[in-house]
Design a protein around this motif. Structure first.
Motif, PDB file in Angstrom:
ATOM      1  N   ARG A   5      10.302  -6.454  34.295  1.00 37.15           N
ATOM      2  CA  ARG A   5      10.831  -6.440  32.922  1.00 37.15           C
ATOM      3  C   ARG A   5       9.701  -6.380  31.910  1.00 37.15           C
ATOM      4  N   LEU A   6       8.630  -7.131  32.170  1.00 35.47           N
ATOM      5  CA  LEU A   6       7.497  -7.106  31.241  1.00 35.47           C
ATOM      6  C   LEU A   6       6.820  -5.736  31.225  1.00 35.47           C
ATOM      7  N   LEU A   7       6.689  -5.115  32.405  1.00 33.43           N
ATOM      8  CA  LEU A   7       6.074  -3.792  32.464  1.00 33.43           C
ATOM      9  C   LEU A   7       6.951  -2.745  31.779  1.00 33.43           C
ATOM     10  N   ARG A   8       8.268  -2.906  31.881  1.00 35.24           N
ATOM     11  CA  ARG A   8       9.170  -1.959  31.235  1.00 35.24           C
ATOM     12  C   ARG A   8       9.097  -2.078  29.716  1.00 35.24           C
ATOM     13  N   ARG A   9       8.802  -3.275  29.218  1.00 35.12           N
ATOM     14  CA  ARG A   9       8.705  -3.460  27.768  1.00 35.12           C
ATOM     15  C   ARG A   9       7.448  -2.827  27.191  1.00 35.12           C
ATOM     16  N   PRO A  35       5.228   0.153  28.334  1.00 39.03           N
ATOM     17  CA  PRO A  35       4.934   1.220  29.291  1.00 39.03           C
ATOM     18  C   PRO A  35       3.471   1.659  29.297  1.00 39.03           C
ATOM     19  N   GLY A  36       2.764   1.540  28.176  1.00 37.50           N
ATOM     20  CA  GLY A  36       1.345   1.909  28.153  1.00 37.50           C
ATOM     21  C   GLY A  36       0.526   1.002  29.056  1.00 37.50           C
ATOM     22  N   ALA A  72       1.706  -0.651  31.582  1.00 39.18           N
ATOM     23  CA  ALA A  72       2.140  -0.377  32.953  1.00 39.18           C
ATOM     24  C   ALA A  72       1.402   0.841  33.506  1.00 39.18           C
ATOM     25  N   LEU A  73       1.274   1.885  32.703  1.00 38.33           N
ATOM     26  CA  LEU A  73       0.575   3.088  33.148  1.00 38.33           C
ATOM     27  C   LEU A  73      -0.901   2.790  33.422  1.00 38.33           C
ATOM     28  N   ALA A  74      -1.543   2.035  32.538  1.00 37.67           N
ATOM     29  CA  ALA A  74      -2.950   1.677  32.738  1.00 37.67           C
ATOM     30  C   ALA A  74      -3.121   0.834  33.993  1.00 37.67           C
ATOM     31  N   THR A  75      -2.199  -0.067  34.243  1.00 35.79           N
ATOM     32  CA  THR A  75      -2.277  -0.916  35.438  1.00 35.79           C
ATOM     33  C   THR A  75      -2.126  -0.093  36.702  1.00 35.79           C
ATOM     34  N   VAL A  76      -1.143   0.800  36.734  1.00 36.38           N
ATOM     35  CA  VAL A  76      -0.916   1.622  37.927  1.00 36.38           C
ATOM     36  C   VAL A  76      -2.111   2.543  38.172  1.00 36.38           C
ATOM     37  N   LEU A  77      -2.647   3.166  37.119  1.00 41.37           N
ATOM     38  CA  LEU A  77      -3.807   4.044  37.300  1.00 41.37           C
ATOM     39  C   LEU A  77      -5.029   3.275  37.780  1.00 41.37           C
ATOM     40  N   THR A  78      -5.245   2.087  37.254  1.00 39.34           N
ATOM     41  CA  THR A  78      -6.380   1.275  37.687  1.00 39.34           C
ATOM     42  C   THR A  78      -6.253   0.896  39.153  1.00 39.34           C
ATOM     43  N   LEU A  79      -5.055   0.478  39.548  1.00 40.31           N
ATOM     44  CA  LEU A  79      -4.862   0.084  40.949  1.00 40.31           C
ATOM     45  C   LEU A  79      -4.902   1.284  41.886  1.00 40.31           C
ATOM     46  N   ALA A  80      -4.498   2.453  41.415  1.00 43.20           N
ATOM     47  CA  ALA A  80      -4.509   3.630  42.273  1.00 43.20           C
ATOM     48  C   ALA A  80      -5.892   4.269  42.365  1.00 43.20           C
ATOM     49  N   LEU A  81      -6.598   4.379  41.239  1.00 38.46           N
ATOM     50  CA  LEU A  81      -7.876   5.090  41.235  1.00 38.46           C
ATOM     51  C   LEU A  81      -9.080   4.195  41.519  1.00 38.46           C
ATOM     52  N   GLY A  82      -8.971   2.916  41.246  1.00 41.33           N
ATOM     53  CA  GLY A  82     -10.119   2.019  41.426  1.00 41.33           C
ATOM     54  C   GLY A  82     -10.632   1.966  42.856  1.00 41.33           C
ATOM     55  N   PRO A  83      -9.823   1.603  43.823  1.00 39.79           N
ATOM     56  CA  PRO A  83     -10.323   1.538  45.205  1.00 39.79           C
ATOM     57  C   PRO A  83     -10.724   2.902  45.763  1.00 39.79           C
ATOM     58  N   SER A  84      -9.997   3.952  45.397  1.00 36.78           N
ATOM     59  CA  SER A  84     -10.344   5.265  45.946  1.00 36.78           C
ATOM     60  C   SER A  84     -11.673   5.764  45.380  1.00 36.78           C
ATOM     61  N   SER A  85     -11.936   5.529  44.100  1.00 38.88           N
ATOM     62  CA  SER A  85     -13.214   5.969  43.537  1.00 38.88           C
ATOM     63  C   SER A  85     -14.357   5.135  44.090  1.00 38.88           C
ATOM     64  N   SER A  86     -14.099   3.900  44.381  1.00 40.41           N
ATOM     65  CA  SER A  86     -15.135   3.053  44.960  1.00 40.41           C
ATOM     66  C   SER A  86     -15.494   3.542  46.366  1.00 40.41           C
TER      67      SER A  86
END
Length: 129
Positions: free
Chosen positions: A90-94, A96-97, A99-113
């Protein structure tokens, strides 16, 4: 003095048990004889009383509502986890910016490392999977 609408009385008599019928019909008849109800108002109130009576009978009572809560005591950690996940979504839906930053950080952070990590043995080519 005129009688209340007979059709409404007949419907109440057929659709209600005796004691609720007597109480509701008595109240409506008093209002009818006091002159505060029109024919349409009397019929509307009679039908609404029947509907409310049956809707009230369909609602669970307080002692029936507490029984399922007692059966759910065993899975308290799972309920807590699901409640926390729902709150987080619910907090992420409120916002969305965020939420997008969180998802991108979690998706790209480990792979770029992992992508920039050097090979373990020097001189040998490392294949990337």
């Amino acid at each position: 003095m005129t009688r209340p609408p007979r059709l409404a009385e007949l419907l109440m008599r057929m659709l209600l048990p005796r004691i609720p019928f007597e109480a509701i019909a008595g109240d409506l008849e008093e209002a009818w004889h006091a002159g505060t109800l029109s024919r349409a108002s009397y019929c509307r109130l009679a039908l609404a009383s029947v509907a409310h009576y049956h809707a009230d009978r369909l609602r669970p009572r307080s002692h029936e509502r507490s029984a399922p809560a007692d059966r759910r005591k065993g899975d308290r950690p799972m309920r807590s986890l699901l409640q926390d996940l729902g709150y987080g979504l619910r907090l992420l839906r409120r916002s969305p910016g965020f939420a997008l930053a969180t998802v991108l950080t979690l998706a790209l952070g480990p792979s770029s490392s992992a992508w920039g990590r050097p090979c373990a043995t020097p001189g040998r080519s490392c294949r990337r999977a």
